[in-house]
Design a protein around this motif. Structure first.
Motif, PDB file in Angstrom:
ATOM      1  N   ASN A   1      -4.476   6.503   0.551  1.00 30.41           N
ATOM      2  CA  ASN A   1      -4.765   5.732   1.766  1.00 30.41           C
ATOM      3  C   ASN A   1      -6.167   6.000   2.309  1.00 30.41           C
ATOM      4  OD1 ASN A   1      -4.364   8.350   2.608  1.00 30.41           O
ATOM      5  ND2 ASN A   1      -3.365   7.754   4.526  1.00 30.41           N
TER       6      ASN A   1
ATOM      7  N   LEU B   1      -6.922  -0.379  -2.871  1.00 24.10           N
ATOM      8  CA  LEU B   1      -5.825   0.555  -2.586  1.00 24.10           C
ATOM      9  C   LEU B   1      -4.449  -0.058  -2.809  1.00 24.10           C
ATOM     10  CD1 LEU B   1      -7.086   2.312   0.686  1.00 24.10           C
ATOM     11  CD2 LEU B   1      -7.341   3.060  -1.690  1.00 24.10           C
TER      12      LEU B   1
ATOM     13  N   PHE C   1       0.865  -1.185   0.000  1.00 25.82           N
ATOM     14  CA  PHE C   1       0.000   0.000   0.000  1.00 25.82           C
ATOM     15  C   PHE C   1       0.900   1.233   0.000  1.00 25.82           C
ATOM     16  CE2 PHE C   1      -2.476  -3.307   2.137  1.00 25.82           C
ATOM     17  CZ  PHE C   1      -3.642  -3.273   1.389  1.00 25.82           C
TER      18      PHE C   1
END
Length: 324
Positions: free
Chosen positions: A172, A187, A168
């Motif tokens: 966010n 994501l 990631f």
């Protein structure tokens, strides 16, 4: 779970239900009442079944477990959602997100397996009434419950295991009020097509198959009831109707969320609110309003509490002038 080992993102921003302050305040008041009713209703059912010896049967033991799980399930998301509605910056750490994800699917998985056990319990009670106490004795019931908890644990570990290694690197922002697989996968900073297929098969298809099996079993039970007496048929129909209503409320939203590609649709948040907040609140009402034994036990517990309160008001007893 050290987020620095798995991701460049230290945490996530939960976008929640709305960014408008007036709506967030309205949602806070509404869902505070919903959560209070959920906690009160489910724990009351647990207390009633525990306190009344007449309800110490397999069916009510399973119902008490379902009520306890509903209380736990809503408590995983509701308190944080209510806090975030009043917060100006609703963030959650990476480890906190995975922890919420684990318990969300752990309790949810147990509920799915428990509903299957409850359907089997009703099938045995109706199809094999003379052998019911032998087939669904305390040992068998305990083993089935243990299997449900183990199944929920395995299901949840799979979710976390497939998610924890995803990179990631931003953005966010999670477009929901809690952490779940569909939002997290979107994501990730790499192609997740294969992972989505695994998740859909682990979540959606299994849930859909369980739902179809449960519906089929209840339909078969309804056909069996034609040979029962009118009184027995009426009682069994009431119980089966409650079970079917709860099964539908739990399974249909789950199928909508997990048995499709992880894309965002307009109804996603509404459906999430339905099965995380509303359904756990409705389950106690569905079971108690159609169950005379539970209603009688509730009245008995209410009278007992009133008696204890009234007795406490007159304690210690006053001494009359004739008494030393």
């Amino acid at each position: 779970m050290n987020p620095t080992n798995h991701s460049q993102v230290a945490g996530f921003v939960l976008l929640g239900l709305s960014q408008i302050w007036e709506l967030r305040l309205l949602f806070f008041m509404v869902f505070s009442a919903v959560y209070l009713l959920t906690v009160t209703g489910n724990l009351l059912i647990v207390a009633v079944i525990t306190s009344d010896p007449r309800l110490h049967t397999t069916m009510y033991f399973l119902l008490a477990n379902l009520s306890f799980l509903d209380f736990c399930y809503s408590s995983i998301t509701a308190p944080r959602m209510l806090t975030d509605l009043l917060s100006g910056n609703p963030t959650i750490s990476f480890s906190g997100c995975l922890t919420q994800l684990f318990f969300f699917h752990f309790i949810g998985g147990i509920k799915i397996f428990l509903l299957t056990v409850m359907a089997y319990d009703r099938y045995v009670a109706i199809s094999q009434p003379l052998r019911y106490t032998l087939m669904m004795n305390q040992t068998v019931c305990g083993l089935l419950m243990a299997a449900s908890w183990l199944g929920g644990f395995i299901h949840s570990i799979v979710q976390v295991g497939l998610t924890i290694h995803l990179p990631f690197c931003g953005p966010n922002k999670l477009d929901n009020f809690y952490c779940d697989v569909p939002q997290l996968i979107k994501l990730a900073c790499r192609d997740t097509f294969v992972l989505e297929l695994l998740m859909v098969s682990n979540n959606g298809l299994v849930t859909l198959m369980c739902f179809l099996v449960l519906l089929g079993s209840y339909i078969a039970l309804l056909f069996m009831l034609r040979s029962h007496s009118r009184e027995g048929r009426s009682k069994a129909l009431s119980t089966c109707a409650s079970h079917i209503a709860v099964v539908t409320l739990i399974f249909v939203p789950c199928i909508y969320i997990y048995a499709r590609p992880f894309r965002t649709f307009m109804m996603d948040k509404a459906v999430s609110v339905l099965y995380t907040m509303v359904t756990p609140m409705l389950n106690p009402a569905i079971y108690t309003l159609r169950n005379k034994e539970v209603i009688i036990a509730l009245k008995k517990l209410w009278r007992k509490q009133n008696f204890l309160l009234n007795s406490g008001e007159h304690w210690p007893p006053r001494l009359t002038e004739e008494e030393p």
